[in-house]
Structures are given as structure tokens and as C-alpha cells.
Design a protein around this motif. Structure first.
Motif, PDB file in Angstrom:
ATOM      1  N   ASP A  62       0.951  -1.543   0.263  1.00  0.00           N
ATOM      2  CA  ASP A  62       0.120  -0.111   0.006  1.00  0.00           C
ATOM      3  C   ASP A  62       1.051   1.008   0.016  1.00  0.00           C
ATOM      4  O   ASP A  62       0.430   2.772   0.614  1.00  0.00           O
ATOM      5  N   SER A  63       2.485   1.047  -0.594  1.00  0.00           N
ATOM      6  CA  SER A  63       2.508   2.727  -0.582  1.00  0.00           C
ATOM      7  C   SER A  63       2.326   3.011  -1.587  1.00  0.00           C
ATOM      8  O   SER A  63       2.036   2.778  -3.084  1.00  0.00           O
ATOM      9  N   PRO A  64       2.474   4.458  -1.451  1.00  0.00           N
ATOM     10  CA  PRO A  64       1.961   5.703  -2.238  1.00  0.00           C
ATOM     11  C   PRO A  64       2.539   6.185  -3.801  1.00  0.00           C
ATOM     12  O   PRO A  64       2.380   6.268  -4.444  1.00  0.00           O
ATOM     13  N   ASP A  65       3.850   5.640  -2.893  1.00  0.00           N
ATOM     14  CA  ASP A  65       4.920   5.751  -4.271  1.00  0.00           C
ATOM     15  C   ASP A  65       5.677   4.549  -4.966  1.00  0.00           C
ATOM     16  O   ASP A  65       6.190   4.733  -6.194  1.00  0.00           O
ATOM     17  N   ILE A  66       4.408   3.155  -4.742  1.00  0.00           N
ATOM     18  CA  ILE A  66       4.320   2.025  -6.191  1.00  0.00           C
ATOM     19  C   ILE A  66       3.175   1.897  -6.491  1.00  0.00           C
ATOM     20  O   ILE A  66       2.808   1.534  -5.857  1.00  0.00           O
ATOM     21  N   TYR A  67       3.871   1.644  -7.326  1.00  0.00           N
ATOM     22  CA  TYR A  67       2.087   1.820  -8.843  1.00  0.00           C
ATOM     23  C   TYR A  67       1.357  -0.099  -8.425  1.00  0.00           C
ATOM     24  O   TYR A  67       0.510   0.549  -9.134  1.00  0.00           O
ATOM     25  N   PHE A  68       2.021  -0.995  -8.161  1.00  0.00           N
ATOM     26  CA  PHE A  68       1.311  -1.876  -8.479  1.00  0.00           C
ATOM     27  C   PHE A  68       1.159  -2.273  -7.033  1.00  0.00           C
ATOM     28  O   PHE A  68       1.452  -2.026  -5.857  1.00  0.00           O
ATOM     29  N   THR A  69      -0.104  -3.278  -7.082  1.00  0.00           N
ATOM     30  CA  THR A  69      -0.609  -3.546  -5.027  1.00  0.00           C
ATOM     31  C   THR A  69      -0.234  -5.224  -4.321  1.00  0.00           C
ATOM     32  O   THR A  69      -1.001  -5.566  -3.909  1.00  0.00           O
ATOM     33  N   GLN A  70       0.371  -5.861  -5.758  1.00  0.00           N
ATOM     34  CA  GLN A  70       0.374  -6.839  -5.791  1.00  0.00           C
ATOM     35  C   GLN A  70       1.711  -8.115  -6.080  1.00  0.00           C
ATOM     36  O   GLN A  70       1.526  -7.117  -6.933  1.00  0.00           O
ATOM     37  N   ALA A  71       1.938  -7.887  -5.836  1.00  0.00           N
ATOM     38  CA  ALA A  71       3.831  -8.754  -6.006  1.00  0.00           C
ATOM     39  C   ALA A  71       3.671 -10.173  -5.912  1.00  0.00           C
ATOM     40  O   ALA A  71       3.195 -10.919  -4.821  1.00  0.00           O
ATOM     41  N   VAL A  72       4.505 -10.465  -6.578  1.00  0.00           N
ATOM     42  CA  VAL A  72       4.832 -12.194  -6.194  1.00  0.00           C
ATOM     43  C   VAL A  72       6.393 -12.300  -7.263  1.00  0.00           C
ATOM     44  O   VAL A  72       7.037 -11.862  -7.839  1.00  0.00           O
ATOM     45  N   ASN A  73       7.053 -12.624  -5.703  1.00  0.00           N
ATOM     46  CA  ASN A  73       8.452 -13.121  -5.655  1.00  0.00           C
ATOM     47  C   ASN A  73       8.843 -14.645  -5.605  1.00  0.00           C
ATOM     48  O   ASN A  73       8.968 -15.307  -4.485  1.00  0.00           O
ATOM     49  N   PRO A  74       9.985 -15.632  -6.856  1.00  0.00           N
ATOM     50  CA  PRO A  74       9.738 -16.121  -6.789  1.00  0.00           C
ATOM     51  C   PRO A  74      10.992 -16.892  -5.744  1.00  0.00           C
ATOM     52  O   PRO A  74      10.625 -18.493  -5.020  1.00  0.00           O
ATOM     53  N   TYR A  75      12.058 -15.881  -5.426  1.00  0.00           N
ATOM     54  CA  TYR A  75      13.273 -15.937  -4.825  1.00  0.00           C
ATOM     55  C   TYR A  75      13.397 -15.222  -3.840  1.00  0.00           C
ATOM     56  O   TYR A  75      13.076 -13.635  -3.842  1.00  0.00           O
ATOM     57  N   ARG A  76      14.238 -15.601  -2.626  1.00  0.00           N
ATOM     58  CA  ARG A  76      14.800 -14.636  -1.223  1.00  0.00           C
ATOM     59  C   ARG A  76      16.442 -15.276  -1.911  1.00  0.00           C
ATOM     60  O   ARG A  76      17.055 -15.692  -1.924  1.00  0.00           O
ATOM     61  N   GLY A  77      16.764 -13.306  -2.069  1.00  0.00           N
ATOM     62  CA  GLY A  77      18.245 -13.032  -2.567  1.00  0.00           C
ATOM     63  C   GLY A  77      18.410 -13.106  -3.886  1.00  0.00           C
ATOM     64  O   GLY A  77      17.248 -13.611  -4.271  1.00  0.00           O
ATOM     65  N   CYS A  78      19.430 -12.762  -4.301  1.00  0.00           N
ATOM     66  CA  CYS A  78      19.695 -12.587  -5.802  1.00  0.00           C
ATOM     67  C   CYS A  78      20.708 -12.922  -6.051  1.00  0.00           C
ATOM     68  O   CYS A  78      22.110 -11.763  -5.603  1.00  0.00           O
TER      69      CYS A  78
END
Length: 360
Positions: A62-78
């Protein structure tokens, strides 16, 4: 004088400081014995991937400066190892270091597509575009083997759910067979992150990401396949890569990018010390100048988390970047990164997986 670690080829961080939640601190001391031999013979850290069973798939924002409201992240770390990555401090929640651990000790959510199917099939689910890669890159090198991002895309295509993707890896071209049909139904938009055209700088800043010129070629490949693609000049680091902003926007536009965005460097939590260490190792002559400008854009601090300024900064230098970006965008005919409207009306809830299979 503080002893600095040695830079590690193929890695962004050079050290492994404890996370902010750790109560014990470790510090190596050189007693003068076999120092040269240890430096020479020390094994390079290898990438380790641990399987993780996800309990939920969708994270909501719900951050006002981010354009999307839902996210999926397949990995932790990169494994890309970008030294500037704002997600590094999230590894502290795993009792791992935001330093080398973040890029060498990865977690793969092996059941992500299965859990996502359950989430999307819930009766009260409200459709809105899902961003893939909000925290760590969904096409980092380990995706070649684990194929978790592809599994998510296959599910989204099956139920006609819209999504956006942010990456800096050419591996995304592997999934054009899914992305192109989704694009024809206005179900996908891709953003390639390109913050410099200097291969030598990129090899130190983001050592295992695709080279900048390769990312430009990927923009072209996506555009030619009919996939809406934009470029993110992110992050812009003053006195280090900001000189390339206009050139990146020009080359990306020529390759087929139709929208653009940018952010400035963010240094939350442990990232402040990691980035300062990187500067001391790789750009010592300009380290103080870089940090002086960073602080000017953050109200005198290394980082200001205020939603209204954290993505673009504040002050004279930040205003100069904004004007340069806007002039370049007008010159090359870019639209805003949010202008494409993805279609949420086509969504059909997926069938839940059943032990009985598809008997009925």
C-alpha cells in the motif's frame, strides 16, 4: 585506518556483515601470519539454493509511491549481486547477512505456483495486476534451473491474469512463447532495468546480471514479439552512472521501449555500510563526492525513507535529474511507465489442484 576486504570477482559485496537483528558480532583479526597465502587460497563463495515451501504467494503493498498493489517473488536473495539492491536488508529476516549471503545463499519457493493457484481461486479474490520481481529478480541465473518464474507465468496465462515483470536478465526471452500471447490480450508489460551502458562499471555494480548491451537487445526482442516493454533507469547513482541516463533512454527507445521510469539510489538499513565499502574498493577517488551528493538528495543523510522523496530524492541535484529525464523522454517519445492499462476483465479463476486429478 580500516582494513578493507578484497573484492571478489563475480560478486557485488566483499564482506558478510551481520544483519541488524543479530545480537552477536564477528570480527576477523589479522595476526600477520600467512596473510598473503590466505588471501590467495581462500575459496570463492559459491551459490547455494535452499528449497523453501511457501505458505502464501502474494504480497500486498500500500506504499503510495509504488504503482502495483500485488507482487510475487519466486526467490529470496538474488545471484545478480547488485551492490545497490534495496532488497539486501530483507535477508536479515532469515538470520543471514545482507552482504555475500544475499547473493550466495538463496531460497527458492518450489511450491509457489501451487500456492498461487489456491490464492487466485479464492471466492473473494479481487483482480489487479501482479508484479513479478518486486524484491528480487525473477530471472536471476538460478531461474534457468528452477523455472519458478515460468511456472507462475504459465498459471497466469491459464487464468488470464494480468502481470508486470521487472528484470535485468536476458533469460526472459526464454518465455516469449508465453509472453507474446499474453501481450495480445493486454495481460503483460515488461520493464528492463538498465542504469548504465558501461560494461566495466556494470560488471562491478551488478556482476551477474546481463550486460547492458544485452539488455538493450532483449528490449528489441520483446518489442519485435509484440510484448509492451519499457526501460527503468534505476538506480541513478550521482557521479557514478548518472552521465549515462540520456544514452540509455536513446538506445532503449531505438530498440522499441515505449515507456520509461527512473529512481535514485536508496540505502536502507545495512545497505549504507555495504555501499560505502563498495565505493572504497571500486571507486575510492570519487567515494566522498558520490556520498556527498547522495546525502544532498536525502536531507543530509545517507537515506531518507519518506514516501514523497525516497524514489527521486530532493534538492538541486535531484531536480536536475528530473529535468534531464523529462527532456530525454520528450525527445524520444516516451510515455509514462504507468500509462499502459492491462486488462483485468478476462480473469477466470483457476481450478484448484485435487488429489483426484481431472476426473470430472
Amino acid at each position: 585506518m580500516i582494513d578493507l576486504p578484497h573484492p571478489l570477482k563475480g560478486r557485488g559485496a566483499a564482506s558478510n556483515p551481520e544483519g541488524r537483528f543479530e545480537s552477536i558480532r564477528h570480527q576477523a583479526e589479522d595476526d600477520g601470519w600467512q596473510h598473503a597465502m590466505l588471501d590467495e587460497d581462500a575459496p570463492r563463495p559459491r551459490t547455494e539454493v535452499t528449497e523453501e515451501r511457501a505458505r502464501s504467494a502474494i504480497s500486498r503493498n500500500d506504499s503510495p509511491d509504488i504503482y502495483f498493489t500485488q507482487a510475487v517473488n519466486p526467490y529470496r536473495g538474488c545471484e545478480h549481486g547488485c551492490i545497490y539492491c534495496y532488497a539486501r536488508p530483507s535477508h536479515s529476516y532469515l538470520n543471514l547477512s545482507p552482504g555475500l549471503d544475499f547473493e550466495t545463499k538463496l531460497r527458492a519457493k518450489s511450491n509457489l505456483a501451487e500456492v498461487l493457484r489456491m490464492d487466485l481461486s479464492k471466492p473473494g479474490y479481487a483482480v489487479s495486476p501482479i508484479n513479478i520481481g518486486s524484491n528480487t529478480d525473477p530471472y536471476q541465473p538460478v531461474e534457468k534451473r528452477w523455472r519458478l518464474t515460468r511456472a507462475v507465468l504459465e498459471l497466469l496465462a491459464e487464468c488470464r491474469h494480468p502481470c508486470t515483470i521487472v528484470t535485468k536478465n536476458a533469460l526472459i526471452e526464454r518465455d516469449l512463447d508465453i509472453l507474446a500471447p499474453m501481450a495480445r490480450e493486454r495481460l503483460v508489460q515488461v520493464f528492463l532495468s538498465v542504469n548504465s551502458l558501461d560494461n566495466q562499471l556494470a560488471a562491478k555494480l551488478e556482476p551477474r546480471a546481463s550486460a547492458p548491451h544485452t539488455r538493450i537487445k532483449t528490449i528489441r526482442a520483446l518489442a519485435e514479439a509484440g510484448v509492451p516493454v519499457g526501460v527503468l533507469v534505476a538506480p541513478i547513482i550521482p557521479a557514478l552512472n548518472d552521465r549515462d541516463m540520456e544514452a540509455v533512454l536513446e538506445q532503449a527507445a531505438e530498440a522499441g521501449a515505449r515507456c520509461a521510469g527512473y529512481t535514485t539510489l536508496r540505502l536502507p538499513h545495512e545497505l549504507k555500510a555495504l555501499f560505502r565499502e563498495w565505493l572504497a574498493l571500486h571507486a575510492p577517488q570519487r567515494a566522498s563526492h558520490v556520498m556527498s551528493l547522495v546525502q544532498q538528495m536525502n536531507g543530509g543523510r545517507d537515506y531518507d525513507s519518506d514516501f514523497s522523496t525516497r524514489m527521486r530524492g530532493q534538492g538541486v541535484f535531484a531536480e536536475l535529474l528530473r529535468r534531464r529525464f523529462e527532456v530525454a523522454c520528450r525527445k524520444h517519445g516516451y510515455g509514462r511507465a504507468r500509462e499502459l492499462k492491462l486488462d483485468t476483465s478476462r480473469f477466470v479463476p483457476p481450478r484448484r489442484l485435487s488429489p483426484q486429478g481431472e476426473l470430472f
